[in-house]
Design a protein around this motif. Structure first.
Motif, PDB file in Angstrom:
ATOM      1  N   VAL A   1      24.239   0.953 -45.263  1.00 34.58           N
ATOM      2  CA  VAL A   1      23.224   1.321 -44.266  1.00 34.58           C
ATOM      3  C   VAL A   1      23.885   2.124 -43.152  1.00 34.58           C
ATOM      4  O   VAL A   1      24.849   1.672 -42.535  1.00 34.58           O
ATOM      5  CB  VAL A   1      22.535   0.068 -43.685  1.00 34.58           C
ATOM      6  CG1 VAL A   1      21.557   0.453 -42.593  1.00 34.58           C
ATOM      7  CG2 VAL A   1      21.820  -0.700 -44.798  1.00 34.58           C
TER       8      VAL A   1
ATOM      9  N   PHE B   1      14.205   0.377 -42.643  1.00 35.02           N
ATOM     10  CA  PHE B   1      14.016   0.663 -41.226  1.00 35.02           C
ATOM     11  C   PHE B   1      15.136   1.559 -40.703  1.00 35.02           C
ATOM     12  O   PHE B   1      14.893   2.513 -39.954  1.00 35.02           O
ATOM     13  CB  PHE B   1      13.957  -0.633 -40.422  1.00 35.02           C
ATOM     14  CG  PHE B   1      13.761  -0.419 -38.942  1.00 35.02           C
ATOM     15  CD1 PHE B   1      12.560   0.048 -38.447  1.00 35.02           C
ATOM     16  CD2 PHE B   1      14.796  -0.686 -38.047  1.00 35.02           C
ATOM     17  CE1 PHE B   1      12.382   0.259 -37.081  1.00 35.02           C
ATOM     18  CE2 PHE B   1      14.631  -0.490 -36.686  1.00 35.02           C
ATOM     19  CZ  PHE B   1      13.416  -0.015 -36.201  1.00 35.02           C
ATOM     20  N   ALA B   2      16.370   1.263 -41.113  1.00 34.14           N
ATOM     21  CA  ALA B   2      17.492   2.107 -40.690  1.00 34.14           C
ATOM     22  C   ALA B   2      17.290   3.536 -41.151  1.00 34.14           C
ATOM     23  O   ALA B   2      17.509   4.493 -40.390  1.00 34.14           O
ATOM     24  CB  ALA B   2      18.799   1.535 -41.241  1.00 34.14           C
TER      25      ALA B   2
ATOM     26  N   GLY C   1      18.948  -2.988 -34.317  1.00 33.43           N
ATOM     27  CA  GLY C   1      18.216  -2.419 -35.440  1.00 33.43           C
ATOM     28  C   GLY C   1      17.646  -3.476 -36.368  1.00 33.43           C
ATOM     29  O   GLY C   1      16.535  -3.340 -36.884  1.00 33.43           O
ATOM     30  N   GLN C   2      18.387  -4.542 -36.588  1.00 32.46           N
ATOM     31  CA  GLN C   2      17.894  -5.597 -37.473  1.00 32.46           C
ATOM     32  C   GLN C   2      16.703  -6.327 -36.860  1.00 32.46           C
ATOM     33  O   GLN C   2      15.767  -6.720 -37.573  1.00 32.46           O
ATOM     34  CB  GLN C   2      19.036  -6.560 -37.803  1.00 32.46           C
ATOM     35  CG  GLN C   2      20.068  -5.919 -38.720  1.00 32.46           C
ATOM     36  CD  GLN C   2      21.313  -6.761 -38.924  1.00 32.46           C
ATOM     37  OE1 GLN C   2      21.622  -7.647 -38.128  1.00 32.46           O
ATOM     38  NE2 GLN C   2      22.060  -6.481 -39.981  1.00 32.46           N
TER      39      GLN C   2
ATOM     40  N   ASP D   1      12.296  -4.063 -44.436  1.00 29.22           N
ATOM     41  CA  ASP D   1      13.650  -4.521 -44.696  1.00 29.22           C
ATOM     42  C   ASP D   1      14.624  -3.616 -43.933  1.00 29.22           C
ATOM     43  O   ASP D   1      14.297  -2.493 -43.556  1.00 29.22           O
ATOM     44  CB  ASP D   1      13.969  -4.603 -46.189  1.00 29.22           C
ATOM     45  CG  ASP D   1      13.955  -3.260 -46.904  1.00 29.22           C
ATOM     46  OD1 ASP D   1      14.456  -2.263 -46.354  1.00 29.22           O
ATOM     47  OD2 ASP D   1      13.450  -3.212 -48.041  1.00 29.22           O
ATOM     48  N   TRP D   2      15.811  -4.146 -43.694  1.00 29.72           N
ATOM     49  CA  TRP D   2      16.764  -3.455 -42.829  1.00 29.72           C
ATOM     50  C   TRP D   2      17.141  -2.064 -43.341  1.00 29.72           C
ATOM     51  O   TRP D   2      17.103  -1.087 -42.574  1.00 29.72           O
ATOM     52  CB  TRP D   2      17.967  -4.343 -42.605  1.00 29.72           C
ATOM     53  CG  TRP D   2      19.178  -3.702 -42.001  1.00 29.72           C
ATOM     54  CD1 TRP D   2      20.453  -3.804 -42.442  1.00 29.72           C
ATOM     55  CD2 TRP D   2      19.239  -2.883 -40.823  1.00 29.72           C
ATOM     56  NE1 TRP D   2      21.301  -3.093 -41.638  1.00 29.72           N
ATOM     57  CE2 TRP D   2      20.582  -2.514 -40.625  1.00 29.72           C
ATOM     58  CE3 TRP D   2      18.285  -2.417 -39.918  1.00 29.72           C
ATOM     59  CZ2 TRP D   2      21.008  -1.708 -39.582  1.00 29.72           C
ATOM     60  CZ3 TRP D   2      18.695  -1.600 -38.863  1.00 29.72           C
ATOM     61  CH2 TRP D   2      20.037  -1.261 -38.700  1.00 29.72           C
TER      62      TRP D   2
ATOM     63  N   VAL E   1      23.603  -2.136 -34.693  1.00 25.98           N
ATOM     64  CA  VAL E   1      23.113  -2.829 -35.887  1.00 25.98           C
ATOM     65  C   VAL E   1      22.266  -4.031 -35.511  1.00 25.98           C
ATOM     66  O   VAL E   1      21.220  -4.292 -36.133  1.00 25.98           O
ATOM     67  CB  VAL E   1      24.301  -3.261 -36.768  1.00 25.98           C
ATOM     68  CG1 VAL E   1      23.836  -4.130 -37.922  1.00 25.98           C
ATOM     69  CG2 VAL E   1      25.060  -2.047 -37.271  1.00 25.98           C
ATOM     70  N   HIS E   2      22.683  -4.780 -34.502  1.00 21.26           N
ATOM     71  CA  HIS E   2      21.981  -6.019 -34.152  1.00 21.26           C
ATOM     72  C   HIS E   2      20.600  -5.724 -33.576  1.00 21.26           C
ATOM     73  O   HIS E   2      19.634  -6.431 -33.894  1.00 21.26           O
ATOM     74  CB  HIS E   2      22.837  -6.827 -33.179  1.00 21.26           C
ATOM     75  CG  HIS E   2      24.164  -7.218 -33.747  1.00 21.26           C
ATOM     76  ND1 HIS E   2      24.305  -8.246 -34.649  1.00 21.26           N
ATOM     77  CD2 HIS E   2      25.402  -6.685 -33.581  1.00 21.26           C
ATOM     78  CE1 HIS E   2      25.576  -8.350 -35.003  1.00 21.26           C
ATOM     79  NE2 HIS E   2      26.263  -7.411 -34.360  1.00 21.26           N
TER      80      HIS E   2
ATOM     81  N   ALA F   1      13.761  -4.003 -37.408  1.00 20.33           N
ATOM     82  CA  ALA F   1      13.227  -4.118 -38.767  1.00 20.33           C
ATOM     83  C   ALA F   1      12.232  -5.265 -38.840  1.00 20.33           C
ATOM     84  O   ALA F   1      11.163  -5.142 -39.463  1.00 20.33           O
ATOM     85  CB  ALA F   1      14.363  -4.314 -39.761  1.00 20.33           C
ATOM     86  N   GLU F   2      12.555  -6.382 -38.203  1.00 19.96           N
ATOM     87  CA  GLU F   2      11.635  -7.523 -38.181  1.00 19.96           C
ATOM     88  C   GLU F   2      10.348  -7.176 -37.437  1.00 19.96           C
ATOM     89  O   GLU F   2       9.250  -7.543 -37.876  1.00 19.96           O
ATOM     90  CB  GLU F   2      12.316  -8.720 -37.526  1.00 19.96           C
ATOM     91  CG  GLU F   2      13.517  -9.260 -38.281  1.00 19.96           C
ATOM     92  CD  GLU F   2      14.249 -10.333 -37.510  1.00 19.96           C
ATOM     93  OE1 GLU F   2      13.772 -10.714 -36.422  1.00 19.96           O
ATOM     94  OE2 GLU F   2      15.303 -10.797 -37.987  1.00 19.96           O
TER      95      GLU F   2
END
Length: 267
Positions: free
Chosen positions: A4, A245-246, A231-232, A241-242, A228-229, A235-236
């Motif tokens: 990702v 979304f990324a 971004g995750q 899913d991660w 990343v944190h 996504a939620e």
């Protein structure tokens, strides 16, 4: 390199909290899948140093402007100053500019003048405007709309943490909203609802490093790897899913900051 890939669309790599260990910071970003960063020059007299930083590191691009909290203490940026900066191949945005009435309301008039100058430069150059907004929703919405009616320009509401009304104005004007670590804070459920109501095609990710680290690093120095944190969590928020979304945020970034993929393709 993780499968990702994402972009930290707004950080401050020249700030002393990061500059002293920049090679390690960039290595950790790369290991986390952060393949590009836009570092922001907040005072124009620092632009040569920020430009040199971007020239020295392939994943780093930059933007330049006068931060609203610095308007009273810095020479007023001119239209000509800002347009000239845009000639550099790695200068990919105008700003950050905007309005901050939380700490510097006494300079509101000068901030508004500076904001309109930055908007004019964004309109002229075609580079996206990078907006900082704090406790100034009404004036911000009014000026953005007034200026857009005079001539279109592109824009990202960086580190968006304002109200739903300003978010809707921005979206209606075709602008983008950027998620920072604030959106990942446990008590930011109202802000997450504002993001969830926006089109996912208008969402970017950022750190605003060295500030606003997301959980599990909240309260510590932020850095691009931590994108990343946030971004995750994003996504939620969007029920994706991660990896999907990324990929969407990468597409969004390339659409708004179109000078970046053009530069990458040519090098």
């Amino acid at each position: 390199m993780p499968d990702v890939e994402i972009t930290d669309s707004h950080c401050h790599l020249d700030f002393p909290e990061l500059a002293g260990e920049l090679d390690d910071v960039l290595a950790r970003a790369r290991a986390a899948g952060v393949t590009r960063m836009v570092t922001i020059c907040t005072k124009l007299h620092n632009e040569p140093a920020v430009r040199a930083l971007s020239e020295a590191h392939a994943p780093v691009f930059y933007a330049a402007g006068t931060h609203p909290m610095s308007v009273a203490d810095e020479p007023m940026a001119t239209f000509e100053d800002l347009v000239a900066l845009a000639d550099h191949p790695k200068c990919v945005g105008i700003g950050e500019t905007g309005l901050d009435y939380h700490y510097t309301s006494e300079s509101a008039c000068a901030q508004q003048q500076s904001l309109r100058t930055h908007i004019a430069a964004a309109r002229e150059t075609g580079l996206p405007l990078i907006i900082h907004a704090r406790d100034a929703d009404d004036d911000m919405a009014r000026i953005l709309a007034e200026e857009h009616a005079r001539g279109t320009y592109s824009c990202v509401m960086h580190c968006f943490s304002s109200g739903a009304g300003l978010a809707q104005v921005a979206v209606d004007l075709g602008f983008y909203l950027s998620m920072s670590g604030i959106a990942a804070f446990p008590r930011s459920s109202d802000l997450r609802e504002i993001f969830a109501a926006a089109p996912v095609e208008r969402i970017l990710l950022e750190t605003d490093a060295p500030y606003l680290a997301p959980p599990p690093y909240r309260g510590k120095r932020n850095e691009p790897a931590f994108t990343v944190h946030t971004g995750q969590v994003g996504a939620e928020v969007f029920g994706m899913d991660w990896p999907a979304f990324a990929a969407q945020t990468q597409e969004n970034f390339a659409r708004l900051f179109s000078k970046v993929p053009a530069f990458e393709a040519a090098t």
